[in-house]
Scaffold this motif. Structure first.
Motif, PDB file in Angstrom:
ATOM      1  N   ASP A 250      11.592   8.309 -12.059  1.00  0.00           N
ATOM      2  CA  ASP A 250      12.720   8.072 -12.957  1.00  0.00           C
ATOM      3  C   ASP A 250      13.211   6.629 -12.855  1.00  0.00           C
ATOM      4  O   ASP A 250      13.468   5.974 -13.874  1.00  0.00           O
ATOM      5  N   THR A 251      13.341   6.141 -11.625  1.00  0.00           N
ATOM      6  CA  THR A 251      13.920   4.805 -11.444  1.00  0.00           C
ATOM      7  C   THR A 251      12.953   3.688 -11.833  1.00  0.00           C
ATOM      8  O   THR A 251      13.374   2.656 -12.374  1.00  0.00           O
ATOM      9  N   LEU A 252      11.673   3.882 -11.581  1.00  0.00           N
ATOM     10  CA  LEU A 252      10.686   2.848 -11.892  1.00  0.00           C
ATOM     11  C   LEU A 252       9.919   3.127 -13.173  1.00  0.00           C
ATOM     12  O   LEU A 252       9.348   2.201 -13.764  1.00  0.00           O
ATOM     13  N   GLY A 253       9.902   4.392 -13.600  1.00  0.00           N
ATOM     14  CA  GLY A 253       9.013   4.773 -14.679  1.00  0.00           C
ATOM     15  C   GLY A 253       7.605   4.950 -14.127  1.00  0.00           C
ATOM     16  O   GLY A 253       7.258   4.358 -13.100  1.00  0.00           O
ATOM     17  N   VAL A 254       6.809   5.756 -14.781  1.00  0.00           N
ATOM     18  CA  VAL A 254       5.463   6.010 -14.280  1.00  0.00           C
ATOM     19  C   VAL A 254       4.639   4.728 -14.219  1.00  0.00           C
ATOM     20  O   VAL A 254       3.971   4.438 -13.207  1.00  0.00           O
ATOM     21  N   ASP A 255       4.688   3.918 -15.245  1.00  0.00           N
ATOM     22  CA  ASP A 255       3.920   2.668 -15.240  1.00  0.00           C
ATOM     23  C   ASP A 255       4.449   1.700 -14.191  1.00  0.00           C
ATOM     24  O   ASP A 255       3.668   1.009 -13.515  1.00  0.00           O
ATOM     25  N   GLY A 256       5.766   1.643 -14.053  1.00  0.00           N
ATOM     26  CA  GLY A 256       6.352   0.772 -13.038  1.00  0.00           C
ATOM     27  C   GLY A 256       5.978   1.220 -11.632  1.00  0.00           C
ATOM     28  O   GLY A 256       5.704   0.387 -10.753  1.00  0.00           O
ATOM     29  N   LEU A 257       5.951   2.537 -11.399  1.00  0.00           N
ATOM     30  CA  LEU A 257       5.549   3.065 -10.098  1.00  0.00           C
ATOM     31  C   LEU A 257       4.105   2.700  -9.800  1.00  0.00           C
ATOM     32  O   LEU A 257       3.774   2.250  -8.690  1.00  0.00           O
ATOM     33  N   LYS A 258       3.232   2.874 -10.775  1.00  0.00           N
ATOM     34  CA  LYS A 258       1.823   2.504 -10.569  1.00  0.00           C
ATOM     35  C   LYS A 258       1.685   1.029 -10.224  1.00  0.00           C
ATOM     36  O   LYS A 258       0.923   0.646  -9.325  1.00  0.00           O
ATOM     37  N   ALA A 259       2.439   0.188 -10.932  1.00  0.00           N
ATOM     38  CA  ALA A 259       2.349  -1.264 -10.703  1.00  0.00           C
ATOM     39  C   ALA A 259       2.837  -1.622  -9.308  1.00  0.00           C
ATOM     40  O   ALA A 259       2.202  -2.429  -8.602  1.00  0.00           O
ATOM     41  N   GLU A 260       3.963  -1.032  -8.895  1.00  0.00           N
ATOM     42  CA  GLU A 260       4.506  -1.349  -7.570  1.00  0.00           C
ATOM     43  C   GLU A 260       3.588  -0.833  -6.467  1.00  0.00           C
ATOM     44  O   GLU A 260       3.393  -1.503  -5.452  1.00  0.00           O
ATOM     45  N   TYR A 261       3.018   0.361  -6.659  1.00  0.00           N
ATOM     46  CA  TYR A 261       2.115   0.888  -5.639  1.00  0.00           C
ATOM     47  C   TYR A 261       0.853   0.028  -5.545  1.00  0.00           C
ATOM     48  O   TYR A 261       0.378  -0.278  -4.440  1.00  0.00           O
ATOM     49  N   THR A 262       0.315  -0.364  -6.680  1.00  0.00           N
ATOM     50  CA  THR A 262      -0.883  -1.208  -6.678  1.00  0.00           C
ATOM     51  C   THR A 262      -0.629  -2.520  -5.956  1.00  0.00           C
ATOM     52  O   THR A 262      -1.465  -2.990  -5.161  1.00  0.00           O
ATOM     53  N   LYS A 263       0.539  -3.094  -6.211  1.00  0.00           N
ATOM     54  CA  LYS A 263       0.897  -4.345  -5.541  1.00  0.00           C
ATOM     55  C   LYS A 263       1.004  -4.135  -4.026  1.00  0.00           C
ATOM     56  O   LYS A 263       0.485  -4.928  -3.236  1.00  0.00           O
ATOM     57  N   ALA A 264       1.676  -3.046  -3.631  1.00  0.00           N
ATOM     58  CA  ALA A 264       1.844  -2.771  -2.196  1.00  0.00           C
ATOM     59  C   ALA A 264       0.506  -2.451  -1.537  1.00  0.00           C
ATOM     60  O   ALA A 264       0.258  -2.859  -0.392  1.00  0.00           O
ATOM     61  N   LEU A 265      -0.360  -1.739  -2.246  1.00  0.00           N
ATOM     62  CA  LEU A 265      -1.660  -1.402  -1.667  1.00  0.00           C
ATOM     63  C   LEU A 265      -2.516  -2.640  -1.479  1.00  0.00           C
ATOM     64  O   LEU A 265      -3.209  -2.784  -0.460  1.00  0.00           O
ATOM     65  N   THR A 266      -2.474  -3.548  -2.418  1.00  0.00           N
ATOM     66  CA  THR A 266      -3.229  -4.799  -2.275  1.00  0.00           C
ATOM     67  C   THR A 266      -2.796  -5.542  -1.028  1.00  0.00           C
ATOM     68  O   THR A 266      -3.630  -6.053  -0.258  1.00  0.00           O
ATOM     69  N   ALA A 267      -1.480  -5.588  -0.799  1.00  0.00           N
ATOM     70  CA  ALA A 267      -0.957  -6.255   0.393  1.00  0.00           C
ATOM     71  C   ALA A 267      -1.348  -5.504   1.660  1.00  0.00           C
ATOM     72  O   ALA A 267      -1.741  -6.118   2.673  1.00  0.00           O
ATOM     73  N   SER A 268      -1.279  -4.183   1.630  1.00  0.00           N
ATOM     74  CA  SER A 268      -1.586  -3.390   2.816  1.00  0.00           C
ATOM     75  C   SER A 268      -3.057  -3.462   3.195  1.00  0.00           C
ATOM     76  O   SER A 268      -3.400  -3.479   4.391  1.00  0.00           O
TER      77      SER A 268
END
Length: 511
Positions: A250-268
């Motif tokens: 709800d807070t990020l939206g599905v597309d926003g959640l995917k984008a934030e997770y992808t960014k965090a996974l790249t860093a991790s």
């Protein structure tokens, strides 16, 4: 388990004991105590005494762990145990001193209670027949166990808005709900995982969002770290009611959640350790063939698993010693706890399976008698209805009606919206509620229908309305008789007669 993790878990128990003494003496308020004790896998019961949740990754109940529980039953007079939908065993009605002693002794057999509750990284789940199930993509249990150890090593360093549940599935059967947990790893035929996050049952349930695909098992820690990073950055620390990961949709939206997770996974992926694990080989000579409704042939030729489903998931304390004495002398045999409130005893030869069948002869057999329930509001301080009492009343009424075995489905019952009975994924589900009668609230349950957990067919149950608790057994009997008269099993009947079902339900809902 690494010795340093055992030492770390042990070092904190003295603080738990101190808080428990303060709670018992009235120096610590119940709400403050619950906020603390949950992180150690223990809660004060509404009915008095304490509950202790034994955390075992993948629900793996080895002979040593089973022996520890059997010893505890005999030494401390433990009189109630519950197999949970989180693949743990809850010990109930414990005095405070016994709670502390068991918490410490459990560590010797690699049972950890830390993180068994509260706002922590919870027990890591895995398909209960992983490694032995015919048709599975691959054995995910060693990966789940290694991931659990990784998480135990970082649990003290994280402050999350709420709990985080991680699970692994070995096939599209999706028994652990990998596609709608906080973080789920769904096995693929190529030996990798598709990753889902921000799903969950409970109030305002949501299916998960696929955020990565074809992830190598070695990169599981990076996926966990990425989820923690997103959750701690964007989770709601202000409002507990909206602090679970599913609200990130709800807070990020599905597309926003995917984008934030992808960014965090790249860093991790650049900094997280690689997961190491050892595959398990089962090598055991067969001694014959056995056929039984509770016996499941394994993928290992000539070996079998036996399903034991105590009604309502209530594990009889006395059976722990009987099972331990039997399987401790059987090579490579162990128990696996299932999210469905049962256990499987695996790696049995035909003769061994025969012996285990005799010990577990009190097992539920029909789909309805294998119904799932949380512990209920009589014991649980947050529960609002007696789910176990409802299940017992339904079973008594159905037994007296002498219905065919296939007339009713497995039912999922929760005493409140928290979904410890996974009511949203049952063919039929009941959720604790109230109903006004002549201006006064009466015990009742909301009726849900047509939930499904299978990957690719996921569906959350539809809430049809609320039925008074004392009328539900009659509803189930009338439903069963209607299905039986058709000559069909419940699933077939419902597919052809959904309007009839809705009309029957409405008769009870509208009373």
């Amino acid at each position: 388990m690494k010795p340093e993790i055992r030492d770390l878990m042990r070092s904190e128990i003295a603080l738990f004991a101190e808080k428990l003494r303060a709670f018992d003496s009235g120096e610590l308020e119940p709400k403050a105590y619950k906020g603390f004790s949950g992180g150690f896998g223990s809660y004060a019961q509404r009915s008095g005494g304490n509950m202790l949740r034994l955390r075992m990754a993948g629900g793996r109940l080895t002979p040593a762990r089973l022996g520890f529980i059997a010893d505890g039953v005999e030494a401390y007079g433990i009189n109630r145990m519950k197999i949970t939908t989180g693949q743990t065993i809850q010990l109930h009605n414990l005095p405070s001193d016994v709670t502390v002693e068991l918490m410490e002794k459990a560590i010797d057999v690699d049972i950890i209670t830390r993180g068994g509750g509260g706002d922590f990284l919870r027990n890591v789940m895995a398909s209960p027949l992983s490694g032995v199930e015919q048709g599975e993509y691959f054995d995910v249990l060693p990966i789940a166990e290694a991931a659990a150890e990784y998480m135990l090593g970082i649990v003290r360093n994280i402050k999350m808005p709420r709990k985080l549940k991680v699970c692994f599935s070995n096939s599209p059967a999706n028994v652990t709900h990998a596609t709608f947990r906080d973080l789920g790893f769904a096995a693929r035929q190529d030996g990798t995982f598709d990753v889902y996050c921000a799903g969950g049952l409970g109030p305002n349930p949501k299916l998960g969002v696929q955020v990565a695909e074809a992830v190598a098992p070695a990169d599981v820690p990076a996926c966990i770290d990425a989820m923690i990073a997103v959750f701690t950055a964007f989770g709601n620390y202000e409002n507990r009611a909206k602090a679970r990961t599913r609200y990130l949709q709800d807070t990020l939206g599905v597309d926003g959640l995917k984008a934030e997770y992808t960014k965090a996974l790249t860093a991790s992926l650049a900094v997280s350790p690689k997961l190491t694990f050892s595959p398990v080989n089962v090598e055991k000579a067969a001694d014959g063939v056995i056929t039984h409704q509770r016996v499941i042939p394994q993928k290992q030729n000539g070996l079998y698993a036996v399903c034991y489903h105590p009604r309502g998931g209530n594990l009889p304390p006395s059976i722990t010693r009987k099972l331990y004495d039997a399987i401790s002398g059987m090579p490579q045999v162990e128990c696996r706890l299932s999210p469905e409130g049962c256990m499987y005893i695996i790696n049995l030869t035909a003769a061994e399976a025969e012996a285990v069948l005799t010990i577990t002869a009190d097992s539920a057999v029909t789909p309805f008698h294998r119904s799932v329930s949380c512990i209920g509001g009589i014991i649980c301080s947050t529960g609002i209805r007696d789910s176990q009492g409802l299940l017992a009343a339904m079973m008594e009424a159905v037994d007296q009606a002498d219905l065919p075995a296939n007339a009713l489905p497995t039912v999922h019952v929760s005493g409140c919206p928290s979904s410890c009975g996974t009511q949203q994924i049952g063919a039929l589900g009941f959720q604790g509620a109230s109903k006004m009668v002549e201006g006064k609230p009466q015990p009742a349950f909301a009726l849900l229908m047509k939930g499904c957990e299978k990957q690719g067919q996921e569906r959350l149950g539809e809430n049809l309305g609320t039925i008074l608790q004392n009328e539900i057994p009659g509803f189930m009997v009338e439903l069963g008789r209607t299905v039986a008269a058709s000559g069909l099993g419940f699933d077939e009947w419902l597919a052809e007669n959904e309007d009839t079902f809705r009309a029957l339900a409405a008769k009870y809902i509208n009373r």
